[in-house]
Design an enzyme around this catalytic site. Structure first.
Site, PDB file in Angstrom:
ATOM      1  N   ASP A  94      -2.907   5.435   7.240  1.00 31.65           N
ATOM      2  CA  ASP A  94      -3.317   6.653   7.936  1.00 31.65           C
ATOM      3  C   ASP A  94      -4.138   6.235   9.168  1.00 31.65           C
ATOM      4  OD1 ASP A  94      -3.620   9.547   7.939  1.00 31.65           O
ATOM      5  OD2 ASP A  94      -5.621   9.298   7.142  1.00 31.65           O
ATOM      6  N   GLU A 138       0.848  -1.203   0.000  1.00 35.95           N
ATOM      7  CA  GLU A 138       0.000   0.000   0.000  1.00 35.95           C
ATOM      8  C   GLU A 138       0.880   1.248   0.000  1.00 35.95           C
ATOM      9  OE1 GLU A 138      -2.411   1.570  -0.734  1.00 35.95           O
ATOM     10  OE2 GLU A 138      -4.011   1.635   0.760  1.00 35.95           O
ATOM     11  N   ASP A 139       0.311   2.360  -0.459  1.00 36.28           N
ATOM     12  CA  ASP A 139       1.078   3.613  -0.467  1.00 36.28           C
ATOM     13  C   ASP A 139       1.293   4.157   0.938  1.00 36.28           C
ATOM     14  OD1 ASP A 139      -1.630   4.268  -0.153  1.00 36.28           O
ATOM     15  OD2 ASP A 139      -1.698   5.718  -1.793  1.00 36.28           O
TER      16      ASP A 139
HETATM   17  P1  IMP Z   1      -6.706   4.934   6.011  1.00 33.04           P
HETATM   18  O1  IMP Z   1      -7.853   3.986   5.776  1.00 33.04           O
HETATM   19  O2  IMP Z   1      -7.154   6.130   6.805  1.00 33.04           O
HETATM   20  O3  IMP Z   1      -5.480   4.286   6.604  1.00 33.04           O
HETATM   21  O4  IMP Z   1      -6.378   5.587   4.642  1.00 33.04           O
HETATM   22  C1  IMP Z   1      -5.610   5.036   3.738  1.00 33.04           C
HETATM   23  C2  IMP Z   1      -5.841   5.632   2.363  1.00 33.04           C
HETATM   24  O5  IMP Z   1      -6.125   7.043   2.397  1.00 33.04           O
HETATM   25  C3  IMP Z   1      -4.550   5.495   1.619  1.00 33.04           C
HETATM   26  O6  IMP Z   1      -4.548   4.298   0.918  1.00 33.04           O
HETATM   27  C4  IMP Z   1      -4.571   6.704   0.708  1.00 33.04           C
HETATM   28  O7  IMP Z   1      -5.254   6.382  -0.470  1.00 33.04           O
HETATM   29  C5  IMP Z   1      -5.354   7.747   1.458  1.00 33.04           C
HETATM   30  N1  IMP Z   1      -4.437   8.675   2.154  1.00 33.04           N
HETATM   31  C6  IMP Z   1      -4.196   8.769   3.478  1.00 33.04           C
HETATM   32  N2  IMP Z   1      -3.305   9.737   3.753  1.00 33.04           N
HETATM   33  C7  IMP Z   1      -2.973  10.266   2.555  1.00 33.04           C
HETATM   34  C8  IMP Z   1      -2.062  11.319   2.173  1.00 33.04           C
HETATM   35  O8  IMP Z   1      -1.380  11.971   2.977  1.00 33.04           O
HETATM   36  N3  IMP Z   1      -1.976  11.568   0.838  1.00 33.04           N
HETATM   37  C9  IMP Z   1      -2.696  10.884  -0.101  1.00 33.04           C
HETATM   38  N4  IMP Z   1      -3.538   9.898   0.223  1.00 33.04           N
HETATM   39  C10 IMP Z   1      -3.693   9.592   1.531  1.00 33.04           C
HETATM   40 MG    MG Z   2      -4.799   4.037  -1.078  1.00 36.80          MG
END
Ligand code: IMP
Ligand code: MG
Length: 189
Positions: A110, A106-107
């Site tokens: 968060d 994954e990139d």
């Molecule tokens: P989570 O479910 O909150 O962990 O979010 C993960 C997804 O949100 C990642 O796969 C990204 O696509 C997007 N995301 C979270 N933070 C960033 C950021 O700083 N820049 C771009 N995309 C983000």
């Molecule tokens: Mg993503």
């Protein structure tokens, strides 16, 4: 910052957080760790579209054991740049994952909702193991309900919205070679 950026894009960037050179070094280290950890095992790398594609392409070329690869796509519904915790599967893998060691690529992690959903999905499919590899980790943003281990992480970064190296803002900036923080004016447009 990379010299190949147009002046227009350069003006939209507040700060470079991780240069492409620093990322390249770290990806090499992660690739050799993965090669050691999975030596002799059936390893399937699953990239999460679209954000992981740049990291994925770099990472697989630093892994020196046989691998298989596939991709999934998910969406997290929420306002603006925050995940709501409601994740849905948009595109599944096309292969049989049973009996394989799955490594989700994954990139960025968060809140952790997205990766928790994906990990649970593959753990329920008779896999040998499911681990997580992220280019970036924002540990201070993790939701308190989410208890998830990041097995391989490129860099831990502060609570800033970043773009580049595959990551987007409104589908833009994925092709920036460095991980950058956007100028605040971009969000207020
Ligand atoms: P989570 O479910 O909150 O962990 O979010 C993960 C997804 O949100 C990642 O796969 C990204 O696509 C997007 N995301 C979270 N933070 C960033 C950021 O700083 N820049 C771009 N995309 C983000
Ligand atoms: Mg993503």
């Amino acid at each position: 910052m990379s010299t190949c950026l147009t002046d227009k894009i350069r003006n939209e960037i507040k700060e470079v957080l991780v240069t492409s050179d620093k990322m390249k070094e770290r990806v090499k280290e992660i690739g050799s760790l993965i090669s050691k950890d999975y030596d002799g095992k059936k390893l399937l790398l699953i990239g999460v579209l679209k954000g992981s594609v740049v990291f994925f392409a770099d990472l697989i070329r630093e892994i020196n054991i046989p691998i298989e690869m596939d991709f999934i796509s998910v969406s997290s519904y929420g306002a603006g740049s925050t995940s709501s915790g409601v994740v849905t599967l948009k595109k599944d893998v096309g292969c049989d994952v049973s009996g394989k060691h799955v490594l989700i690529v994954e990139d960025i992690i968060d809140t952790g909702f997205t990766l928790k959903y994906i990990k649970d999905l593959f753990q329920a499919r008779n896999t040998k193991s499911v681990a997580i590899c992220c280019a970036l980790d924002k540990p201070t943003r993790r939701d308190k309900e989410i208890n998830i281990k990041v097995d391989y992480a490129g860099f831990q970064i502060p609570d800033e919205f970043v773009v580049g190296y595959g990551l987007d803002y409104a589908e833009r900036y994925r092709n920036l070679p460095d991980v950058c923080v956007l100028s605040p004016e971009i969000y207020s447009q």
